[in-house]
Design a protein around this motif. Structure first.
Motif, PDB file in Angstrom:
ATOM      1  N   GLY A   1       4.299 -15.376  -0.112  1.00 27.23           N
ATOM      2  CA  GLY A   1       4.646 -16.085   1.118  1.00 27.23           C
ATOM      3  C   GLY A   1       5.455 -17.340   0.790  1.00 27.23           C
ATOM      4  O   GLY A   1       5.523 -18.261   1.601  1.00 27.23           O
ATOM      5  N   GLY A   2       6.027 -17.362  -0.390  1.00 25.19           N
ATOM      6  CA  GLY A   2       6.812 -18.538  -0.797  1.00 25.19           C
ATOM      7  C   GLY A   2       6.111 -19.373  -1.856  1.00 25.19           C
ATOM      8  O   GLY A   2       6.710 -20.266  -2.443  1.00 25.19           O
ATOM      9  N   GLY A   3       4.817 -19.093  -2.093  1.00 23.46           N
ATOM     10  CA  GLY A   3       4.070 -19.861  -3.081  1.00 23.46           C
ATOM     11  C   GLY A   3       4.343 -19.389  -4.504  1.00 23.46           C
ATOM     12  O   GLY A   3       4.921 -18.312  -4.716  1.00 23.46           O
ATOM     13  N   GLY A   4       3.914 -20.212  -5.454  1.00 21.63           N
ATOM     14  CA  GLY A   4       4.153 -19.918  -6.864  1.00 21.63           C
ATOM     15  C   GLY A   4       4.859 -21.100  -7.497  1.00 21.63           C
ATOM     16  O   GLY A   4       5.855 -21.583  -6.948  1.00 21.63           O
ATOM     17  N   ILE A   5       4.296 -21.605  -8.584  1.00 18.12           N
ATOM     18  CA  ILE A   5       4.853 -22.783  -9.258  1.00 18.12           C
ATOM     19  C   ILE A   5       4.911 -22.502 -10.753  1.00 18.12           C
ATOM     20  O   ILE A   5       4.425 -21.456 -11.206  1.00 18.12           O
ATOM     21  N   ALA A   6       5.499 -23.429 -11.494  1.00 21.08           N
ATOM     22  CA  ALA A   6       5.568 -23.259 -12.945  1.00 21.08           C
ATOM     23  C   ALA A   6       4.146 -23.307 -13.508  1.00 21.08           C
ATOM     24  O   ALA A   6       3.438 -24.288 -13.325  1.00 21.08           O
ATOM     25  N   GLY A   7       3.716 -22.226 -14.134  1.00 22.68           N
ATOM     26  CA  GLY A   7       2.369 -22.178 -14.706  1.00 22.68           C
ATOM     27  C   GLY A   7       1.374 -21.407 -13.853  1.00 22.68           C
ATOM     28  O   GLY A   7       0.320 -20.993 -14.342  1.00 22.68           O
ATOM     29  N   TRP A   8       1.681 -21.217 -12.558  1.00 21.02           N
ATOM     30  CA  TRP A   8       0.829 -20.380 -11.710  1.00 21.02           C
ATOM     31  C   TRP A   8       1.754 -19.609 -10.776  1.00 21.02           C
ATOM     32  O   TRP A   8       1.952 -19.956  -9.636  1.00 21.02           O
ATOM     33  N   ASN A   9       2.363 -18.589 -11.336  1.00 19.92           N
ATOM     34  CA  ASN A   9       3.414 -17.870 -10.640  1.00 19.92           C
ATOM     35  C   ASN A   9       3.003 -16.464 -10.225  1.00 19.92           C
ATOM     36  O   ASN A   9       3.744 -15.762  -9.562  1.00 19.92           O
ATOM     37  N   ASP A  10       1.826 -16.029 -10.652  1.00 27.06           N
ATOM     38  CA  ASP A  10       1.260 -14.775 -10.137  1.00 27.06           C
ATOM     39  C   ASP A  10      -0.249 -14.803 -10.383  1.00 27.06           C
ATOM     40  O   ASP A  10      -0.754 -15.737 -11.015  1.00 27.06           O
ATOM     41  N   THR A  11      -0.949 -13.783  -9.868  1.00 26.90           N
ATOM     42  CA  THR A  11      -2.409 -13.827  -9.892  1.00 26.90           C
ATOM     43  C   THR A  11      -2.986 -13.902 -11.310  1.00 26.90           C
ATOM     44  O   THR A  11      -4.090 -14.407 -11.491  1.00 26.90           O
ATOM     45  N   SER A  12      -2.230 -13.429 -12.304  1.00 26.71           N
ATOM     46  CA  SER A  12      -2.779 -13.406 -13.673  1.00 26.71           C
ATOM     47  C   SER A  12      -2.890 -14.804 -14.281  1.00 26.71           C
ATOM     48  O   SER A  12      -3.541 -14.984 -15.309  1.00 26.71           O
TER      49      SER A  12
ATOM     50  N   GLY B   1       0.803  -1.234   0.000  1.00 27.09           N
ATOM     51  CA  GLY B   1       0.000   0.000   0.000  1.00 27.09           C
ATOM     52  C   GLY B   1       0.828   1.272   0.000  1.00 27.09           C
ATOM     53  O   GLY B   1       0.285   2.369  -0.044  1.00 27.09           O
ATOM     54  N   THR B   2       2.173   1.132   0.042  1.00 29.20           N
ATOM     55  CA  THR B   2       3.042   2.303  -0.107  1.00 29.20           C
ATOM     56  C   THR B   2       3.527   2.331  -1.553  1.00 29.20           C
ATOM     57  O   THR B   2       3.225   1.432  -2.346  1.00 29.20           O
ATOM     58  N   ALA B   3       4.323   3.353  -1.879  1.00 29.60           N
ATOM     59  CA  ALA B   3       4.860   3.440  -3.242  1.00 29.60           C
ATOM     60  C   ALA B   3       5.709   2.211  -3.573  1.00 29.60           C
ATOM     61  O   ALA B   3       5.831   1.823  -4.735  1.00 29.60           O
ATOM     62  N   ALA B   4       6.277   1.572  -2.540  1.00 32.68           N
ATOM     63  CA  ALA B   4       7.132   0.397  -2.763  1.00 32.68           C
ATOM     64  C   ALA B   4       6.315  -0.810  -3.243  1.00 32.68           C
ATOM     65  O   ALA B   4       6.860  -1.715  -3.867  1.00 32.68           O
ATOM     66  N   TYR B   5       5.010  -0.848  -2.896  1.00 32.03           N
ATOM     67  CA  TYR B   5       4.152  -1.940  -3.374  1.00 32.03           C
ATOM     68  C   TYR B   5       2.747  -1.397  -3.580  1.00 32.03           C
ATOM     69  O   TYR B   5       1.902  -1.453  -2.702  1.00 32.03           O
ATOM     70  N   ASP B   6       2.566  -0.849  -4.781  1.00 32.37           N
ATOM     71  CA  ASP B   6       1.251  -0.361  -5.177  1.00 32.37           C
ATOM     72  C   ASP B   6       0.566  -1.521  -5.903  1.00 32.37           C
ATOM     73  O   ASP B   6       1.139  -2.090  -6.829  1.00 32.37           O
ATOM     74  N   ILE B   7      -0.652  -1.849  -5.508  1.00 32.47           N
ATOM     75  CA  ILE B   7      -1.313  -3.031  -6.079  1.00 32.47           C
ATOM     76  C   ILE B   7      -1.639  -2.868  -7.576  1.00 32.47           C
ATOM     77  O   ILE B   7      -1.943  -3.825  -8.264  1.00 32.47           O
TER      78      ILE B   7
ATOM     79  N   ARG C   1     -12.532  -0.496  -7.662  1.00 29.69           N
ATOM     80  CA  ARG C   1     -12.080  -1.749  -8.297  1.00 29.69           C
ATOM     81  C   ARG C   1     -12.003  -2.930  -7.352  1.00 29.69           C
ATOM     82  O   ARG C   1     -12.016  -4.079  -7.791  1.00 29.69           O
ATOM     83  N   ILE C   2     -11.906  -2.663  -6.031  1.00 36.11           N
ATOM     84  CA  ILE C   2     -11.809  -3.768  -5.073  1.00 36.11           C
ATOM     85  C   ILE C   2     -12.447  -3.350  -3.749  1.00 36.11           C
ATOM     86  O   ILE C   2     -12.257  -2.222  -3.292  1.00 36.11           O
ATOM     87  N   SER C   3     -13.257  -4.269  -3.168  1.00 39.00           N
ATOM     88  CA  SER C   3     -13.936  -3.953  -1.910  1.00 39.00           C
ATOM     89  C   SER C   3     -13.729  -5.064  -0.904  1.00 39.00           C
ATOM     90  O   SER C   3     -13.547  -6.228  -1.269  1.00 39.00           O
TER      91      SER C   3
ATOM     92  N   ARG D   1       9.097 -10.638  -6.740  1.00 42.04           N
ATOM     93  CA  ARG D   1       8.703 -10.750  -5.332  1.00 42.04           C
ATOM     94  C   ARG D   1       7.228 -10.477  -5.119  1.00 42.04           C
ATOM     95  O   ARG D   1       6.597 -11.067  -4.255  1.00 42.04           O
ATOM     96  N   GLN D   2       6.678  -9.528  -5.870  1.00 47.63           N
ATOM     97  CA  GLN D   2       5.286  -9.131  -5.655  1.00 47.63           C
ATOM     98  C   GLN D   2       4.405  -9.850  -6.678  1.00 47.63           C
ATOM     99  O   GLN D   2       4.330  -9.445  -7.831  1.00 47.63           O
ATOM    100  N   LYS D   3       3.747 -10.904  -6.242  1.00 45.92           N
ATOM    101  CA  LYS D   3       3.011 -11.772  -7.167  1.00 45.92           C
ATOM    102  C   LYS D   3       1.510 -11.481  -7.195  1.00 45.92           C
ATOM    103  O   LYS D   3       0.760 -12.175  -7.865  1.00 45.92           O
ATOM    104  N   LEU D   4       1.095 -10.509  -6.427  1.00 49.64           N
ATOM    105  CA  LEU D   4      -0.323 -10.140  -6.368  1.00 49.64           C
ATOM    106  C   LEU D   4      -0.476  -8.725  -6.896  1.00 49.64           C
ATOM    107  O   LEU D   4       0.194  -7.807  -6.406  1.00 49.64           O
ATOM    108  N   ASP D   5      -1.318  -8.547  -7.901  1.00 52.24           N
ATOM    109  CA  ASP D   5      -1.664  -7.190  -8.325  1.00 52.24           C
ATOM    110  C   ASP D   5      -3.090  -7.172  -8.856  1.00 52.24           C
ATOM    111  O   ASP D   5      -3.635  -8.201  -9.265  1.00 52.24           O
ATOM    112  N   LEU D   6      -3.668  -5.991  -8.814  1.00 49.76           N
ATOM    113  CA  LEU D   6      -5.084  -5.856  -9.167  1.00 49.76           C
ATOM    114  C   LEU D   6      -5.324  -6.104 -10.664  1.00 49.76           C
ATOM    115  O   LEU D   6      -6.224  -6.887 -11.016  1.00 49.76           O
ATOM    116  N   PRO D   7      -4.518  -5.519 -11.549  1.00 52.65           N
ATOM    117  CA  PRO D   7      -4.722  -5.846 -12.971  1.00 52.65           C
ATOM    118  C   PRO D   7      -4.529  -7.341 -13.240  1.00 52.65           C
ATOM    119  O   PRO D   7      -5.235  -7.908 -14.078  1.00 52.65           O
TER     120      PRO D   7
END
Ligand SMILES: [Zn+2]
Length: 415
Positions: free
Chosen positions: A363-374, A54-60, A124-126, A67-73
């Motif tokens: 948190g350490g998760g992420g595998i080949a083929g599912w490595n971020d929310t997209s 939620g800071t400039a260092a990690y804007d969703i 966009r998110i609630s 490192r940051q595997k979650l984003d709104l887009p």
């Protein structure tokens, strides 16, 4: 979904060369999977956020991979409707100043999530406070954020803080992380504190009080990271069904973080759900050469546990992650097919009603083929390849978890 389309076209290209009939089957499977994925409600039950969320260092809106595997887009593109944003605190020594620090760290994360939903991107998110909210927000075309805590250390010694977290919007409580705490024994004792495998022999008296209050409020109890003794105690004590927000299955790969058949069967009797997690080392044995290389990398950064990670600078974490990515290139991580092997086993043992899906991103998760929310749709594609029907996929992707949430709400005793 540019990435998925590209992957689909590649698959299709390879199949066309092999056999036109296979290619047609593959194309229709991908098209059907896309339609199913869009129709079913998809919930990822465990995605961590770092303290700078939620800071400039990690804007969703502008996450910085790897490192940051979650984003709104990414959530929007990947057809991920909802996620539990997780308020995680590392387990530290149990003394007054560390209890206070844990509570304060947790509040910072709660505030960051509320800031995202209430101030930054409310269009966009609630934040959902109930299972009903999840459907309502989704019907408005928005993403859904839910809140969970990872590690009951965030309560300090004060059961009453659960009421505060509930008021902020927290709807599940992960009892433990790595290292025992006042609630019970962890699946992974702390090496730093030279902990024995058991301290309480399962759930403590304090842990029983915490679960009773969580039940009274309608906060789901989460047994991921708990020792199997603690997990079984929690399941027997809880009035409401229990969840494992991010665990894999010991019957497929024997890892201390994975759920035993006994725990899975207890979870079924209790009406609960296990979200099977896309976490490389829980899903299959990591090749020995890779283990050696990973251990050397950790030693180089003096990284023993989450406390060390918390101490590292942002630049050090970036360098460390870039080196991890190199190792993953050399020795690929588990695949979506490995993940679905665990789902298959769990469904076979305890039934489709008691299994879910999660990434443990950030948190350490992420595998080949599912490595971020997209890339969430790749899980649906593999489920369809294995013959799961749409109604079953809907249960796995969120229906079961929402059923447990509704039950926890119904059993709450609000004053
Ligand atoms: Zn975890």
């Amino acid at each position: 979904m540019p990435f998925l389309l590209a992957a689909g076209v590649l698959l299709l290209g390879a199949a066309l060369l092999a056999n036109p009939a296979t290619a047609t089957r593959e194309a229709s499977l991908l098209a059907e999977a896309a339609a199913v994925h869009a129709r079913v409600l998809t919930i990822d039950s465990h995605i961590d956020i770092p303290p700078n969320f939620g800071t400039a260092a990690y804007d969703i809106l502008q996450a910085k991979p790897p490192r940051q595997k979650l984003d709104l887009p990414g959530m929007e593109r990947g057809g991920l409707d909802a996620a539990f944003f997780v308020v995680y605190v590392p387990q530290r020594e149990r003394n007054p100043s560390e209890y206070a620090r844990a509570v304060s760290d947790a509040f910072v994360k709660v505030a960051a999530i509320r800031r995202m939903t209430d101030l930054q991107y409310p269009d966009r998110i609630s934040l959902a406070l109930s299972a009903h909210d999840v459907h309502q927000i989704r019907s408005e075309g928005k993403r859904v954020a839910l809140m969970g805590i990872e590690n009951g250390f965030a309560l300090g010694r004060d059961v009453g803080l659960l009421d505060t977290y509930f008021a902020f919007g927290v709807r599940y409580l992960g009892l433990l992380h790595n290292g025992h705490n006042d609630i019970g024994d962890s699946a992974v004792p702390s090496r730093r504190r030279s902990e024995a495998s058991a301290e309480h022999g399962g759930l403590s008296d304090f842990g029983r009080k915490v679960i009773a209050r969580a039940n009274a409020l309608g906060i789901m109890v989460d047994i991921s990271h708990a020792a199997m003794t603690t997990a079984l105690d929690a399941i027997s004590v809880s009035r409401a069904p229990v969840i494992a927000s991010h665990s894999a299955i010991r019957g497929v790969h024997n890892h201390p973080r994975n759920l035993s058949d006994e725990a899975l069967l207890a979870l079924r009797r209790n009406g609960g759900v296990v979200s099977v997690v896309a976490f490389d080392s829980y899903l299959r044995p990591v090749p020995e050469e890779k283990q050696t290389a990973l251990a050397a990398l950790r030693a180089e950064f003096d990284l023993k546990d989450a406390e060390d990670w918390a101490r590292m600078s942002e630049a050090e974490r970036d360098t460390y992650m870039a080196r991890r990515v190199e190792l993953n290139r050399k020795w690929p991580r588990a695949s979506v097919s490995d993940l679905v092997d665990h789902i298959d086993y769990a469904v076979g043992l305890i039934g489709i009603e008691h299994v879910g899906i999660t990434s443990d991103f950030n948190g350490g998760g992420g595998i080949a083929g599912w490595n971020d929310t997209s890339e969430a749709m790749n899980v649906t594609i593999e489920l369809m390849r294995r013959g799961y029907r749409e109604d079953e996929i809907a249960k796995l992707w969120g229906g079961n978890l929402l059923r447990v949430m509704e039950r926890a709400e119904a059993l709450a005793e609000r004053e």
